[in-house]
Write an enzyme that holds these catalytic residues in place. Sequence first.
Site, PDB file in Angstrom:
ATOM      1  N   SER A   1      19.803   1.636  12.637  1.00  0.00           N
ATOM      2  CA  SER A   1      20.610   0.931  11.629  1.00  0.00           C
ATOM      3  C   SER A   1      21.531  -0.147  12.218  1.00  0.00           C
ATOM      4  CB  SER A   1      21.410   1.926  10.790  1.00  0.00           C
ATOM      5  OG  SER A   1      22.186   2.785  11.601  1.00  0.00           O
TER       6      SER A   1
ATOM      7  N   ASP B   1      34.989   8.978  16.189  1.00  0.00           N
ATOM      8  CA  ASP B   1      34.465   9.902  15.179  1.00  0.00           C
ATOM      9  C   ASP B   1      34.245   9.104  13.881  1.00  0.00           C
ATOM     10  OD1 ASP B   1      34.310  11.713  13.044  1.00  0.00           O
ATOM     11  OD2 ASP B   1      35.437  13.217  14.137  1.00  0.00           O
ATOM     12  N   GLY B   2      33.057   9.168  13.357  1.00  0.00           N
ATOM     13  CA  GLY B   2      32.728   8.385  12.161  1.00  0.00           C
ATOM     14  C   GLY B   2      33.603   8.735  10.963  1.00  0.00           C
TER      15      GLY B   2
ATOM     16  N   ASP C   1      25.673   8.238   7.816  1.00  0.00           N
ATOM     17  CA  ASP C   1      24.376   8.846   8.150  1.00  0.00           C
ATOM     18  C   ASP C   1      24.565   9.966   9.188  1.00  0.00           C
ATOM     19  OD1 ASP C   1      21.651   9.246   8.450  1.00  0.00           O
ATOM     20  OD2 ASP C   1      21.367   7.506   9.758  1.00  0.00           O
TER      21      ASP C   1
HETATM   22  C1  LIG Z   1      21.117  10.348  12.027  1.00  0.00           C
HETATM   23  S1  LIG Z   1      21.752   9.727  13.533  1.00  0.00           S
HETATM   24  C2  LIG Z   1      22.137   8.060  13.151  1.00  0.00           C
HETATM   25  C3  LIG Z   1      20.962   7.186  12.929  1.00  0.00           C
HETATM   26  C4  LIG Z   1      21.319   5.762  12.620  1.00  0.00           C
HETATM   27  N1  LIG Z   1      22.307   5.658  11.543  1.00  0.00           N
HETATM   28  C5  LIG Z   1      20.103   4.982  12.205  1.00  0.00           C
HETATM   29  O1  LIG Z   1      19.803   4.922  11.004  1.00  0.00           O
HETATM   30  O2  LIG Z   1      19.443   4.413  13.091  1.00  0.00           O
HETATM   31  C6  LIG Z   1      23.359  10.429  13.559  1.00  0.00           C
HETATM   32  C7  LIG Z   1      24.192  10.008  14.762  1.00  0.00           C
HETATM   33  O3  LIG Z   1      25.539  10.413  14.510  1.00  0.00           O
HETATM   34  C8  LIG Z   1      26.126  10.803  15.739  1.00  0.00           C
HETATM   35  N2  LIG Z   1      27.295  11.615  15.380  1.00  0.00           N
HETATM   36  C9  LIG Z   1      27.379  12.938  15.122  1.00  0.00           C
HETATM   37  N3  LIG Z   1      28.626  13.277  14.739  1.00  0.00           N
HETATM   38  C10 LIG Z   1      29.344  12.121  14.735  1.00  0.00           C
HETATM   39  C11 LIG Z   1      30.683  11.817  14.389  1.00  0.00           C
HETATM   40  N4  LIG Z   1      31.519  12.757  13.987  1.00  0.00           N
HETATM   41  N5  LIG Z   1      31.080  10.535  14.482  1.00  0.00           N
HETATM   42  C12 LIG Z   1      30.216   9.553  14.884  1.00  0.00           C
HETATM   43  N6  LIG Z   1      28.938   9.794  15.231  1.00  0.00           N
HETATM   44  C13 LIG Z   1      28.494  11.055  15.152  1.00  0.00           C
HETATM   45  C14 LIG Z   1      25.014  11.532  16.451  1.00  0.00           C
HETATM   46  O4  LIG Z   1      25.266  11.562  17.852  1.00  0.00           O
HETATM   47  C15 LIG Z   1      23.806  10.684  16.068  1.00  0.00           C
HETATM   48  O5  LIG Z   1      23.582   9.674  17.044  1.00  0.00           O
END
Ligand SMILES: C[S@@+](CC[C@H](N)C(=O)[O-])C[C@H]1O[C@@H](n2cnc3c(N)ncnc32)[C@H](O)[C@@H]1O
Length: 311
Positions: free
Chosen positions: A122, A165-166, A186
Amino acid sequence: MRAEVAAVTDWSCPRRAGVDALNYRHAFHAGNFADVHKHSVLVRIVLHLRLKPAPFRIIDTHAGAGGYDLFAPEPIRSPEWRAGIGRLWEASAEEFPPALAPYLDVVKAFNPDGALRFYPGSPLIAAALLRPGDRSIACEIEPGAMEWLAKALRNRVNTKAVAIDGWTALGAYIPPKERRGLILIDPPFEDANEFSRLPEALSAAYRKWPTGIYMLWYPIKERAAPDALARRLRRCAISNVLRSELLLCPPRAEGGLIGSGLVLINPPHTLEQDLGTFMPALAKLLSPRATVRTDWLVRPGRSGGQRAVEC
Ligand SMILES: C[S@@+](CC[C@H](N)C(=O)[O-])C[C@H]1O[C@@H](n2cnc3c(N)ncnc32)[C@H](O)[C@@H]1O
């Protein structure tokens, strides 16, 4: 775009022992049917934002590693992309939905040799569509993925990779100064609480920025969790909530991902019709048994109103 793609020569995104904080690795799933669903809608939304000259911002709260080598060890072990982007790549002009051409064009630009090898995540898809005045912020918390994300975005002047952190980013970065744009949420859905925290997180963000476009992805393994999410969102004080689901088959006794869902708050006014056109064609390309659903959880102009609860 080609020179920048060439700069990212190794997208194998190795796991570094003792450093990674999380188990989820998108490299196993990159380009699968759920990515195709999510990213094709992402492209439709960004193209809509580009219709007006005013700049916009994209905030990607869970960005992943940025881009993926489809012949790295993870996808070789689990080549989910073959039943996702692989199907679109091979599709004939007659069966290919025209609305998906801009999405496929972005993927093609990352594969200038004409053979499908790299799949942009993304943050790279968004970056490829930004105009000079637009901005994007890609947030990632897992150190290994963050390192690759920073590398993938390093030549993009209007895109920033942030190790944050997202969920914190969701509170901190909105509303953006452009007051136009998209929030992509996501999460990996690794822990059982991920579904239940979403309505609350979305409501809090919506209160801060009620005119932003929000796009949330969720997995479908069974109906209970997605249906509970929909019920709670219907009762929140949020208006204009569209749902798009792609189901490959009915739930299986042994579990596993059988569908992909998107919650779209304040979607472009053309998106419902757009989805009605390209989603059935996309489903047909992905699997003869696949079905789609596009419906309003809350219609524009309405909200939980009197019944609205803290979400
Ligand atoms: C489903 S993947 C993302 C895929 C990406 N959005 C795409 O469409 O190409 C989820 C990602 O969120 C990260 N993640 C997990 N918890 C998170 C958080 N609290 N804050 C930010 N990133 C996080 C994971 O390490 C992973 O790389």
